[in-house]
Design an enzyme around this catalytic site. Structure first.
Site, PDB file in Angstrom:
ATOM      1  N   HIS A 233     -29.714  -2.975 -26.442  1.00  0.00           N
ATOM      2  CA  HIS A 233     -29.326  -2.058 -27.511  1.00  0.00           C
ATOM      3  C   HIS A 233     -27.837  -2.246 -27.765  1.00  0.00           C
ATOM      4  O   HIS A 233     -27.011  -2.048 -26.872  1.00  0.00           O
ATOM      5  CB  HIS A 233     -29.611  -0.605 -27.144  1.00  0.00           C
ATOM      6  CG  HIS A 233     -29.279   0.351 -28.253  1.00  0.00           C
ATOM      7  ND1 HIS A 233     -30.221   0.791 -29.170  1.00  0.00           N
ATOM      8  CD2 HIS A 233     -28.107   0.940 -28.606  1.00  0.00           C
ATOM      9  CE1 HIS A 233     -29.633   1.609 -30.027  1.00  0.00           C
ATOM     10  NE2 HIS A 233     -28.354   1.715 -29.710  1.00  0.00           N
ATOM     11  N   CYS A 234     -27.499  -2.620 -28.988  1.00  0.00           N
ATOM     12  CA  CYS A 234     -26.107  -2.925 -29.325  1.00  0.00           C
ATOM     13  C   CYS A 234     -25.510  -1.769 -30.126  1.00  0.00           C
ATOM     14  O   CYS A 234     -25.951  -1.502 -31.253  1.00  0.00           O
ATOM     15  CB  CYS A 234     -26.036  -4.213 -30.141  1.00  0.00           C
ATOM     16  SG  CYS A 234     -24.345  -4.690 -30.593  1.00  0.00           S
ATOM     17  N   PRO A 235     -24.514  -1.069 -29.586  1.00  0.00           N
ATOM     18  CA  PRO A 235     -23.898   0.029 -30.342  1.00  0.00           C
ATOM     19  C   PRO A 235     -23.139  -0.449 -31.572  1.00  0.00           C
ATOM     20  O   PRO A 235     -22.981   0.317 -32.531  1.00  0.00           O
ATOM     21  CB  PRO A 235     -22.966   0.675 -29.313  1.00  0.00           C
ATOM     22  CG  PRO A 235     -22.679  -0.394 -28.317  1.00  0.00           C
ATOM     23  CD  PRO A 235     -23.917  -1.232 -28.245  1.00  0.00           C
ATOM     24  N   ASN A 238     -25.670  -0.414 -33.983  1.00  0.00           N
ATOM     25  CA  ASN A 238     -26.371   0.858 -34.004  1.00  0.00           C
ATOM     26  C   ASN A 238     -27.879   0.631 -34.052  1.00  0.00           C
ATOM     27  O   ASN A 238     -28.625   1.328 -34.758  1.00  0.00           O
ATOM     28  CB  ASN A 238     -25.939   1.713 -35.204  1.00  0.00           C
ATOM     29  CG  ASN A 238     -26.428   3.156 -35.092  1.00  0.00           C
ATOM     30  OD1 ASN A 238     -26.574   3.687 -34.000  1.00  0.00           O
ATOM     31  ND2 ASN A 238     -26.703   3.776 -36.232  1.00  0.00           N
TER      32      ASN A 238
END
Length: 398
Positions: A233-235, A238
């Site tokens: 999951h890449c912030p 998003n």
């Protein structure tokens, strides 16, 4: 930067997703799916030939709709030639599935009822995704100002702006594309049931979603969905990075890396080679350039590490989450995963589509995503007839 808010659980080889509407136009989802029994009517060589001549038109959609992949095959060459020619019909192994069973609501979210994929539950991720746009827009503005002042050649500034636009387009595509969420109705395909539905290799269920968990999928607590072939999951996006948006994520890294390299080369050339007042920056531009230099160095280091990370995952078939788990348990040397073919990331469309954030075409959609649905299997049964379809009745009753 990666966020490992992932549920611990079984992981296998494969992946899955579902098509989402873009909220603007809800066109049909075209898919050329090989029937189960028809695959047995051809030998291995024939199937390989047919796959090269066939393509799945079911794509991972987003608000940025995919462009048409129909290219002329006359006089342009293989680079511009599309391989999306269907081998379909009553006695053929492929059929056209143009039924759109996805939600038609123009709502944002990550649930199955939402027509537009958007992770609106993570405020920090939303801020970080907006920061990417602001920083790239700032660098593009700086180089435009440098070109107007004569500090750098205009055509190089134009090229830099084009790279920034491509990077932002890939970022938007990654953010708004379903990364590979598994629907509640997901069921394993026939091949998976034969190979994995045994006591030694049981099928997995997600304890959070209460649904079938395809191989190499993970449950993301941020998106609150199981994502097939999930990498992390890449912030900054998003969003999760999975089978549905891996291509767009890779393109974003490549274009951002290119922007960083070009920026440092242009600014370094000006710093060391400028010998007259025509190419000297004024006080205002000097302050802009200093910040751009710092941003370019940081972006170069970050994207270089991420590109190596993704490349390692494709070459070994082990995603970031699974690699961290294997390292923690000291089982990285016992990995039996196979490399991920490029066609399972970039599709089998014309090679020029590799460079653009266009939804990929897969030759065997169910095999790439790692699952099917009873509705799709029923349509295959009705399309293929009793002599062609090899679908088990218990599959349709799940």
């Amino acid at each position: 930067m990666m966020r490992d808010d992932i549920e611990n659980g079984h992981a296998f080889n494969g992946g899955g997703t579902r098509r989402r509407n873009n909220g603007v136009g809800y066109g049909h989802s075209y898919s050329s799916i090989p029937t189960q029994a028809a695959q047995h009517e051809y030998d291995t060589h024939d199937i390989d030939v047919l796959k090269k001549q066939s393509a799945s038109f079911r794509t991972f959609s987003s608000p940025l709709n995919s462009l048409s992949l129909e290219a002329s095959s006359e006089g342009i060459g293989a680079f511009f030639q599309s391989t999306a020619h269907l081998t379909e019909g009553p006695n053929q192994p492929y059929y056209r599935d143009n039924f759109n069973d996805q939600p038609h609501s123009c709502t944002f979210g990550t649930g199955e009822e939402n027509g537009i994929w958007w992770n609106n539950s993570d405020q920090a991720g939303t801020i970080m995704a907006c920061m990417v746009w602001l920083l790239l827009a700032y660098t593009a503005f700086t180089f435009t100002a440098l070109a107007r002042s004569g500090g750098i050649p205009t055509f190089l500034a134009d090229f830099y702006v084009i790279l920034c636009v491509m990077a932002l387009a890939c970022h938007a595509k990654t953010t708004f594309t379903d990364p590979g969420s598994v629907p509640q109705a997901a069921v394993p395909n026939e091949r998976m049931r034969r190979e994995m539905g045994t006591p030694d290799s049981p099928l997995s269920m997600c304890s959070q979603c209460q649904t079938f968990k395809p191989p190499f999928s993970h449950h993301c607590r941020i998106c609150n969905r199981c994502v097939s072939r999930m990498d992390h999951h890449c912030p900054w996006m998003n969003n999760c990075v999975g089978v549905g948006n891996m291509k767009h994520f890779i393109l974003f890294l490549v274009y951002t890396w290119s922007c960083s390299v070009l920026s440092l080369l242009l600014l370094g050339w000006n710093y060391f080679m400028c010998s007259d007042e025509d190419c000297t920056f004024n006080v205002f531009l000097t302050q802009l350039v200093r910040l751009v230099t710092i941003l370019s160095l940081g972006a170069l280091l970050f994207t270089s590490s991420m590109i190596m990370n993704v490349t390692f995952g494709l070459m070994t078939g082990i995603g970031t989450i699974d690699r961290l788990k294997k390292k923690a348990s000291d089982t990285i040397g016992d990995a039996v995963e196979e490399p991920i073919p490029l066609k399972d990331v970039f599709g089998i469309g014309p090679y020029w589509t590799y460079l653009f954030p266009i939804d990929p075409l897969f030759d065997n959609y169910d095999q790439v995503v790692g699952f099917s649905t009873p509705q799709r299997l029923l349509r295959e049964e009705m399309e293929g007839g009793p002599l062609r379809s090899g679908i088990s009745k218990d599959m349709l009753s799940i």
